[in-house]
Motif scaffolding. Structure first.
Motif, PDB file in Angstrom:
ATOM      1  N   VAL A  16       0.903  -1.225   0.003  1.00 30.15           N
ATOM      2  CA  VAL A  16      -0.031   0.045   0.124  1.00 30.15           C
ATOM      3  C   VAL A  16       0.892   1.130  -0.012  1.00 30.15           C
ATOM      4  CG1 VAL A  16      -1.699   1.322   1.453  1.00 30.15           C
ATOM      5  CG2 VAL A  16      -2.031  -1.153   1.117  1.00 30.15           C
ATOM      6  N   LEU A  17       1.980   1.284   0.659  1.00 35.96           N
ATOM      7  CA  LEU A  17       2.719   2.284   0.631  1.00 35.96           C
ATOM      8  C   LEU A  17       3.579   2.549  -0.511  1.00 35.96           C
ATOM      9  CD1 LEU A  17       4.272   4.498   2.436  1.00 35.96           C
ATOM     10  CD2 LEU A  17       6.026   2.935   3.271  1.00 35.96           C
ATOM     11  N   ALA A  18       3.796   1.493  -1.324  1.00 33.21           N
ATOM     12  CA  ALA A  18       4.606   1.502  -2.448  1.00 33.21           C
ATOM     13  C   ALA A  18       3.581   2.270  -3.617  1.00 33.21           C
ATOM     14  CB  ALA A  18       4.938   0.094  -3.011  1.00 33.21           C
ATOM     15  N   GLY A  19       2.262   1.711  -3.700  1.00 32.00           N
ATOM     16  CA  GLY A  19       1.494   2.438  -4.408  1.00 32.00           C
ATOM     17  C   GLY A  19       1.026   3.807  -4.177  1.00 32.00           C
ATOM     18  N   SER A  20       1.006   4.177  -2.956  1.00 31.94           N
ATOM     19  CA  SER A  20       0.484   5.362  -2.445  1.00 31.94           C
ATOM     20  C   SER A  20       1.497   6.340  -2.803  1.00 31.94           C
ATOM     21  CB  SER A  20       0.135   5.543  -1.089  1.00 31.94           C
ATOM     22  OG  SER A  20      -0.249   6.664  -0.637  1.00 31.94           O
ATOM     23  N   ARG A  84       3.357  -7.654 -11.197  1.00 30.20           N
ATOM     24  CA  ARG A  84       3.020  -6.121 -10.786  1.00 30.20           C
ATOM     25  C   ARG A  84       4.487  -5.473 -10.728  1.00 30.20           C
ATOM     26  NH1 ARG A  84      -1.418  -7.877 -12.702  1.00 30.20           N
ATOM     27  NH2 ARG A  84      -2.937  -8.639 -11.204  1.00 30.20           N
ATOM     28  N   ARG A  85       5.691  -6.009  -9.779  1.00 32.72           N
ATOM     29  CA  ARG A  85       6.800  -5.195  -9.425  1.00 32.72           C
ATOM     30  C   ARG A  85       7.624  -4.652 -10.571  1.00 32.72           C
ATOM     31  NH1 ARG A  85      10.269  -8.108  -7.264  1.00 32.72           N
ATOM     32  NH2 ARG A  85      11.069  -6.899  -5.841  1.00 32.72           N
ATOM     33  N   LEU A  86       8.054  -5.437 -11.573  1.00 32.13           N
ATOM     34  CA  LEU A  86       8.619  -5.156 -12.465  1.00 32.13           C
ATOM     35  C   LEU A  86       8.378  -3.754 -13.301  1.00 32.13           C
ATOM     36  CD1 LEU A  86      11.498  -5.176 -14.005  1.00 32.13           C
ATOM     37  CD2 LEU A  86      10.469  -6.947 -15.537  1.00 32.13           C
ATOM     38  N   PRO A  87       6.993  -4.044 -13.729  1.00 33.04           N
ATOM     39  CA  PRO A  87       6.558  -2.793 -14.273  1.00 33.04           C
ATOM     40  C   PRO A  87       6.344  -1.626 -13.667  1.00 33.04           C
ATOM     41  CG  PRO A  87       5.293  -4.808 -14.822  1.00 33.04           C
ATOM     42  CD  PRO A  87       6.276  -5.203 -13.587  1.00 33.04           C
ATOM     43  N   LEU A  88       5.991  -1.696 -12.292  1.00 35.90           N
ATOM     44  CA  LEU A  88       5.968  -0.517 -11.411  1.00 35.90           C
ATOM     45  C   LEU A  88       7.670   0.061 -11.232  1.00 35.90           C
ATOM     46  CD1 LEU A  88       3.949  -1.736  -8.560  1.00 35.90           C
ATOM     47  CD2 LEU A  88       3.384   0.245  -9.908  1.00 35.90           C
ATOM     48  N   MET A  89       8.602  -0.718 -11.362  1.00 35.82           N
ATOM     49  CA  MET A  89      10.013  -0.404 -11.037  1.00 35.82           C
ATOM     50  C   MET A  89      10.291   0.468 -12.379  1.00 35.82           C
ATOM     51  SD  MET A  89      12.089  -2.805  -8.663  1.00 35.82           S
ATOM     52  CE  MET A  89      11.568  -4.454  -9.508  1.00 35.82           C
ATOM     53  N   LEU A 195      11.670   3.472  -5.473  1.00 39.67           N
ATOM     54  CA  LEU A 195      12.498   2.148  -6.048  1.00 39.67           C
ATOM     55  C   LEU A 195      12.602   1.250  -4.702  1.00 39.67           C
ATOM     56  CD1 LEU A 195      14.623   3.391  -8.922  1.00 39.67           C
ATOM     57  CD2 LEU A 195      12.625   1.997  -9.002  1.00 39.67           C
ATOM     58  N   PHE A 196      13.037   2.170  -3.708  1.00 40.56           N
ATOM     59  CA  PHE A 196      13.345   1.012  -2.557  1.00 40.56           C
ATOM     60  C   PHE A 196      12.076   0.472  -1.943  1.00 40.56           C
ATOM     61  CE2 PHE A 196      13.402   1.050   1.971  1.00 40.56           C
ATOM     62  CZ  PHE A 196      14.674   0.152   2.171  1.00 40.56           C
ATOM     63  N   ILE A 197      11.134   1.092  -1.883  1.00 41.12           N
ATOM     64  CA  ILE A 197       9.846   0.447  -1.242  1.00 41.12           C
ATOM     65  C   ILE A 197       9.224  -0.562  -2.258  1.00 41.12           C
ATOM     66  CG2 ILE A 197       7.420   0.916  -0.844  1.00 41.12           C
ATOM     67  CD1 ILE A 197       9.551   2.383   1.085  1.00 41.12           C
ATOM     68  N   ARG A 198       9.405  -0.425  -3.672  1.00 41.22           N
ATOM     69  CA  ARG A 198       9.022  -1.387  -4.555  1.00 41.22           C
ATOM     70  C   ARG A 198       9.726  -2.757  -4.377  1.00 41.22           C
ATOM     71  NH1 ARG A 198       5.030   1.397  -6.298  1.00 41.22           N
ATOM     72  NH2 ARG A 198       5.489   3.400  -7.716  1.00 41.22           N
ATOM     73  N   MET A 199      11.034  -2.544  -4.102  1.00 42.20           N
ATOM     74  CA  MET A 199      11.776  -3.838  -4.046  1.00 42.20           C
ATOM     75  C   MET A 199      11.526  -4.476  -2.771  1.00 42.20           C
ATOM     76  SD  MET A 199      15.550  -2.028  -5.642  1.00 42.20           S
ATOM     77  CE  MET A 199      16.132  -3.877  -5.315  1.00 42.20           C
ATOM     78  N   ARG A 200      10.908  -4.068  -1.854  1.00 36.08           N
ATOM     79  CA  ARG A 200      10.614  -4.629  -0.605  1.00 36.08           C
ATOM     80  C   ARG A 200       9.086  -5.359  -0.392  1.00 36.08           C
ATOM     81  NH1 ARG A 200      13.811  -3.500   3.404  1.00 36.08           N
ATOM     82  NH2 ARG A 200      12.269  -4.029   5.098  1.00 36.08           N
ATOM     83  N   VAL A 201       8.370  -5.393  -1.533  1.00 37.71           N
ATOM     84  CA  VAL A 201       7.401  -5.864  -1.879  1.00 37.71           C
ATOM     85  C   VAL A 201       7.277  -7.030  -2.554  1.00 37.71           C
ATOM     86  CG1 VAL A 201       4.622  -5.373  -2.674  1.00 37.71           C
ATOM     87  CG2 VAL A 201       6.240  -3.541  -1.719  1.00 37.71           C
ATOM     88  N   ARG A 202       6.714  -8.123  -2.045  1.00 39.24           N
ATOM     89  CA  ARG A 202       6.339  -9.421  -2.718  1.00 39.24           C
ATOM     90  C   ARG A 202       5.525  -9.452  -3.846  1.00 39.24           C
ATOM     91  NH1 ARG A 202       5.180 -11.845   2.411  1.00 39.24           N
ATOM     92  NH2 ARG A 202       3.240 -12.486   1.428  1.00 39.24           N
ATOM     93  N   GLU A 203       5.649 -10.202  -4.853  1.00 38.63           N
ATOM     94  CA  GLU A 203       4.902 -10.328  -6.109  1.00 38.63           C
ATOM     95  C   GLU A 203       3.511 -10.673  -5.788  1.00 38.63           C
ATOM     96  OE1 GLU A 203       3.448  -9.243  -8.744  1.00 38.63           O
ATOM     97  OE2 GLU A 203       5.448  -9.328  -9.611  1.00 38.63           O
ATOM     98  N   SER A 204       2.238  -9.985  -6.122  1.00 34.68           N
ATOM     99  CA  SER A 204       1.236 -10.545  -5.626  1.00 34.68           C
ATOM    100  C   SER A 204       0.610 -12.066  -5.942  1.00 34.68           C
ATOM    101  CB  SER A 204       0.124  -9.719  -6.690  1.00 34.68           C
ATOM    102  OG  SER A 204      -1.184 -10.259  -6.396  1.00 34.68           O
ATOM    103  N   GLU A 205       0.278 -12.858  -4.664  1.00 29.30           N
ATOM    104  CA  GLU A 205      -0.130 -14.144  -5.118  1.00 29.30           C
ATOM    105  C   GLU A 205      -1.250 -14.216  -5.886  1.00 29.30           C
ATOM    106  OE1 GLU A 205       1.341 -16.810  -3.737  1.00 29.30           O
ATOM    107  OE2 GLU A 205       2.999 -15.610  -3.097  1.00 29.30           O
ATOM    108  N   ALA A 206      -2.257 -13.263  -5.871  1.00 32.31           N
ATOM    109  CA  ALA A 206      -3.425 -13.334  -6.707  1.00 32.31           C
ATOM    110  C   ALA A 206      -3.110 -13.483  -8.175  1.00 32.31           C
ATOM    111  CB  ALA A 206      -4.277 -11.922  -6.258  1.00 32.31           C
ATOM    112  N   TRP A 207      -2.017 -12.589  -8.574  1.00 32.34           N
ATOM    113  CA  TRP A 207      -1.449 -12.603 -10.031  1.00 32.34           C
ATOM    114  C   TRP A 207      -0.776 -14.125 -10.042  1.00 32.34           C
ATOM    115  CZ3 TRP A 207       3.764 -13.341 -11.464  1.00 32.34           C
ATOM    116  CH2 TRP A 207       3.903 -13.554 -12.951  1.00 32.34           C
ATOM    117  N   HIS A 208      -0.151 -14.588  -9.246  1.00 31.21           N
ATOM    118  CA  HIS A 208       0.412 -15.980  -9.501  1.00 31.21           C
ATOM    119  C   HIS A 208      -1.000 -17.197  -9.608  1.00 31.21           C
ATOM    120  CE1 HIS A 208       4.646 -15.503  -8.976  1.00 31.21           C
ATOM    121  NE2 HIS A 208       4.535 -14.752  -7.727  1.00 31.21           N
ATOM    122  N   GLU A 209      -1.793 -16.712  -9.148  1.00 36.62           N
ATOM    123  CA  GLU A 209      -3.143 -17.751  -9.252  1.00 36.62           C
ATOM    124  C   GLU A 209      -3.566 -17.412 -10.528  1.00 36.62           C
ATOM    125  OE1 GLU A 209      -4.144 -18.311  -4.433  1.00 36.62           O
ATOM    126  OE2 GLU A 209      -5.361 -17.401  -5.893  1.00 36.62           O
TER     127      GLU A 209
END
Length: 416
Positions: A16-20, A84-89, A195-209
């Motif tokens: 949430v912090l990364a997105g915000s 989600r993570r790579l496109p955000l960075m 970028l630092f925040i984005r790197m501390r977020v795991r990839e979404s489990e919902a995306w994997h599913e």
């Protein structure tokens, strides 16, 4: 088990912090432009009457908004395919670079081209950031976190006004005629911190599913075409409401006789109201429903519109602008949760973000129309009349639409 639970909570917070934060820094640059319109008019059209030059600068706002759907397509498709993570960075690096380059523009057309590129970056950030943040969040408080995520936009506006209030006067003294360039440099450099925040977020489990092949993906989009067109209409009306009450409001205050420092102060106050409204109505929507929360907020915005537009006195203006953004951004605080809940699971990176940005594109004319009509009549008449129609339109469109409050984004239906 305990450590895993703590890790999940930390990941939810970081997502949430990364997105915000990404949306905050994106908005910071966007609103810097609304505060230096006159500087740009003098820089690129020296000797021209302000009434002629100002609408041409405002066109840069319109074109920035109009380019956002391209970013939503590019980064949204990447997010559904690669996570989600790579496109955000990549998105953050892109818009940070363009923001700095805007400060180096030497001609009007260079500036216009750079603002169009910035619009692509801005369009890619919201959809991907929102999907990652809300897929990591608990459905029980999704509305509250939606408000926190969305009001990164208001915080970016507040920070832009704060920089304009404090750094712009210094830059005016030390870099006469080029203070606006310093403001755009500020808009680019802090974005790299996300970028630092984005790197501390795991990839979404919902995306994997829900990840699927391209053929199935195209079929999902086709099956949900009617829902998509509704979301585009909804986001068009919502963007008419937000940009119609924000982008040209500093110019309106100038016609009331306020100086630049006071305009910045009022803008900051309005954004405090916006942040509070997003959190209050986001939480309210968790209990009462998304549609009801948005209709209540828009109805209240219509009620306070006379105070916001009339400029009866400094105090009524201050109260009016605070309440207006409390209710406008109150409705907006619900949007990330609402349209992500209405999106098909396998296309959540692309579907809501592209609908959002098409709405931005269709509504992108509002600052230019307000400026043109404001120069022809008065800004009070132009903005007041247009916003009455817009608020009524928002209420009707929301009332006619669907809702899926609280659905699980996971295949298992897990509540996190």
């Amino acid at each position: 088990m305990a450590s895993a639970a703590v890790s999940d909570k930390a990941n939810q917070r970081n997502a949430v912090l990364a997105g915000s934060l990404g949306w905050t820094l994106d908005a910071f640059d966007f609103f810097i432009l609304t505060l230096v319109i006159e500087d740009l008019a003098h820089a690129f059209f020296p000797g021209s009457p302000l009434a002629d030059a100002r609408p041409r600068i405002v066109l840069a706002i319109t074109l920035t908004l109009a380019m956002r759907p391209i970013g939503a397509v590019v980064f949204g498709l990447m997010a559904d395919r690669y996570g989600r993570r790579l496109p955000l960075m990549l998105n953050v690096i892109f818009y940070a670079t363009i923001s700095v380059l805007c400060g180096f523009a030497q001609t009007y057309w260079q500036f216009i081209a750079l603002r169009m590129l910035f619009g692509i970056g801005m369009g890619g950030e919201w959809g991907v950031g929102a999907s990652l943040a809300l897929e990591s969040a608990s459905p029980r408080i999704r509305g509250l976190l939606s408000g926190l995520l969305q009001e990164g936009y208001a915080i970016g506006n507040l920070l832009a006004a704060l920089a304009f209030r404090t750094i712009y006067p210094w830059a005016t003294v030390h870099y006469p005629g080029n203070a606006w360039r310093v403001m755009f440099f500020l808009g680019g450099l802090p974005a790299l911190l996300s970028l630092f925040i984005r790197m501390r977020v795991r990839e979404s489990e919902a995306w994997h599913e829900h990840r699927t092949d391209w053929a199935t993906y195209r079929g999902i989009l086709k099956q949900n075409a009617r829902r998509f067109f509704y979301l585009v209409l909804l986001m068009t009306m919502m963007n008419f409401m937000s940009h119609g009450t924000q982008d040209m409001y500093p110019t309106l205050l100038g016609t009331f006789g306020y100086n630049k420092a006071r305009i910045a102060d009022i803008t900051m106050l309005s954004m405090v109201g916006a942040v509070l409204g997003g959190l209050v109505f986001g939480a309210y929507s968790d209990r009462s429903g998304r549609r009801r929360g948005m209709m209540v907020a828009a109805s209240c915005g219509l009620v306070v519109l006379p105070m916001w537009i009339a400029g009866f006195s400094p105090w009524t203006t201050i109260v009016g602008v605070f309440l207006m953004q409390f209710f406008v951004q109150g409705a907006w605080g619900i949007i990330p949760a609402h349209i992500n809940e209405l999106a098909p699971a396998a296309a959540r990176g692309f579907f809501p973000g592209f609908a959002y940005q098409l709405g931005v594109m269709f509504a992108s004319s509002i600052p230019y129309v307000e400026s043109a009509l404001g120069e022809m009549f008065t800004y009070k008449q132009a903005m007041g009349g247009l916003m009455v129609a817009v608020f009524l339109g928002v209420i009707v469109v929301v009332w006619c639409g669907p809702e899926a409050r609280g659905i699980s984004f996971r295949k298992s239906g897990a509540i996190t």
